[in-house]
Design an enzyme around this catalytic site. Sequence first.
Site, PDB file in Angstrom:
ATOM      1  N   HIS A 126     -13.709  -9.859 -27.727  1.00  0.00           N
ATOM      2  CA  HIS A 126     -14.238  -8.621 -27.133  1.00  0.00           C
ATOM      3  C   HIS A 126     -14.749  -8.776 -25.698  1.00  0.00           C
ATOM      4  O   HIS A 126     -15.828  -8.274 -25.358  1.00  0.00           O
ATOM      5  CB  HIS A 126     -15.351  -8.062 -28.015  1.00  0.00           C
ATOM      6  N   HIS A 200     -15.358   0.751 -30.498  1.00  0.00           N
ATOM      7  CA  HIS A 200     -15.691  -0.043 -31.676  1.00  0.00           C
ATOM      8  C   HIS A 200     -16.673   0.675 -32.619  1.00  0.00           C
ATOM      9  O   HIS A 200     -17.601   0.063 -33.134  1.00  0.00           O
ATOM     10  CB  HIS A 200     -16.262  -1.393 -31.216  1.00  0.00           C
ATOM     11  N   TYR A 202     -18.366   2.134 -35.862  1.00  0.00           N
ATOM     12  CA  TYR A 202     -18.414   1.785 -37.290  1.00  0.00           C
ATOM     13  C   TYR A 202     -18.677   3.087 -38.050  1.00  0.00           C
ATOM     14  O   TYR A 202     -19.731   3.699 -37.883  1.00  0.00           O
ATOM     15  CB  TYR A 202     -19.584   0.848 -37.574  1.00  0.00           C
ATOM     16  N   ASP A 271      -9.695  -7.356 -41.846  1.00  0.00           N
ATOM     17  CA  ASP A 271     -10.057  -7.553 -40.447  1.00  0.00           C
ATOM     18  C   ASP A 271      -8.757  -7.938 -39.733  1.00  0.00           C
ATOM     19  O   ASP A 271      -8.611  -9.043 -39.229  1.00  0.00           O
ATOM     20  CB  ASP A 271     -11.122  -8.652 -40.323  1.00  0.00           C
ATOM     21  N   GLN A 309      -6.874  -2.113 -35.320  1.00  0.00           N
ATOM     22  CA  GLN A 309      -7.601  -3.118 -36.079  1.00  0.00           C
ATOM     23  C   GLN A 309      -8.385  -2.391 -37.165  1.00  0.00           C
ATOM     24  O   GLN A 309      -9.205  -1.528 -36.876  1.00  0.00           O
ATOM     25  CB  GLN A 309      -8.583  -3.870 -35.154  1.00  0.00           C
ATOM     26  N   GLU A 336      -9.863   0.386 -34.725  1.00  0.00           N
ATOM     27  CA  GLU A 336      -9.881   0.119 -33.284  1.00  0.00           C
ATOM     28  C   GLU A 336      -8.457   0.130 -32.746  1.00  0.00           C
ATOM     29  O   GLU A 336      -7.689  -0.789 -32.993  1.00  0.00           O
ATOM     30  CB  GLU A 336     -10.531  -1.249 -33.037  1.00  0.00           C
TER      31      GLU A 336
HETATM   32  C1  BGC Z   1     -13.262  -8.073 -35.196  1.00  0.00           C
HETATM   33  C2  BGC Z   1     -14.182  -8.711 -36.205  1.00  0.00           C
HETATM   34  C3  BGC Z   1     -15.556  -8.767 -35.622  1.00  0.00           C
HETATM   35  C4  BGC Z   1     -15.970  -7.347 -35.317  1.00  0.00           C
HETATM   36  C5  BGC Z   1     -17.345  -7.260 -34.712  1.00  0.00           C
HETATM   37  C6  BGC Z   1     -13.744  -6.692 -34.944  1.00  0.00           C
HETATM   38  O1  BGC Z   1     -12.943  -6.075 -33.992  1.00  0.00           O
HETATM   39  O2  BGC Z   1     -11.935  -8.105 -35.601  1.00  0.00           O
HETATM   40  O3  BGC Z   1     -13.743 -10.004 -36.566  1.00  0.00           O
HETATM   41  O4  BGC Z   1     -16.462  -9.373 -36.497  1.00  0.00           O
HETATM   42  O5  BGC Z   1     -15.063  -6.766 -34.445  1.00  0.00           O
HETATM   43  O6  BGC Z   1     -17.460  -8.084 -33.649  1.00  0.00           O
END
Ligand code: BGC
Length: 381
Positions: A126, A200, A202, A271, A309, A336
Amino acid sequence: IMNKHTLTLCAFLPFAASAAQFSVTSKPFGEIDGKSVELYTLSNESGAKVSITNYGGTVTSIVVPDKGGKMGDVVLGFDSVAEYVEKSPYFGCITGRYANRIANGKFTLDGKDYSVATNNDPNHLHGGLKGFDKKIWKARIGNMGDSPSLVLTYTSPDGEEGYPGTLNNSVTYTWTQDNALRIRYKSTTDKPTILNLTNHSYFNLAGEGDKTNLQHRVKINAEHYNPIDETSIPTGIAPVEGTPFDFRKPTQIGKRINEENEQLKNGKGYDHNFVLKKTDDGKLMTAAVVTEPTSGRILTVKTTEPGIQFYTGNFLDDLKGKGGKNYAHRSAFCLESQTFPDSPNQKEFPSPVLRPGETYSQVTVYHFGLKGNPQKKKNKN
Ligand code: BGC
């Protein structure tokens, strides 16, 4: 409640027969290194709203109705910017310059070797130590017809976090009258570079703080996915057929997540990047549809990107979030939109290379609907 820092923008469109209204408000959200950070709230006529801070371009809340008309917040987050700085596992932010992983933090571009931070041992994750999620973006309020929008810009200097090229980025968040969050990304560079941006957020469609995500029914428009090694780096492209990664028909997250499976073991759950079935590159297409049975909420994700993702919050572990709520293991999921993880090192993957004169451009839409109430035709996402 208004204070002297509060700014309100309301619009009453003069000529529409059903004059759609919206508002944008802003208020202080704290300080980072002596710089103040704002929280903007974009509301539509129905009162559904999204809040975004210019710290990391982070979506902090999305408030939408359930099937009984009750409003609820469907994304995880914190009440203060200090908590984002201190402990956020990338809640709601813009991740960049490279979302997800680059193997061993190394890549070669035009014959030159580059090293970026291995902040997810042994890989880069990231965007590194201080990626786009940790930057203060410039913000400007705009509107797209009858929908409020927030335009965020950030110039990343040449060499920042080890990436080449001065990168000019703009991310526009638009909140439509029918409860869609539309995100448009645009970037240009002055040297060849690599780039992969995403949001990102959630989600838990039953409401943030709900103890699990396992009841959500997920459909992903993918015939293939990227299996990963023990460090979460893709090892290729494989069919989803006959695996727990087959979401071509709506399937509960909980149905197969605990199966004995090497891939679920490597990811600690889901994941993985899903290779989206595309008929026309660059066109906005449905990537995933998620339904939550109790609330009746439906999330539809559309994107112009080749991959998505699907992450099931496997690393969440009793984190204290908004209003003191507990965010438990697997109590949210992320979708994502992206090019593929480790694309800079894998030739068969879509190229993440951006060159001077080109424009990186991505549109991703998160639409919040309700069961039995199909998305209105008039909406032109
Ligand atoms: C990743 C995870 C990670 C999460 C938070 C996701 O995009 O694939 O492995 O733990 O982001 O950082």
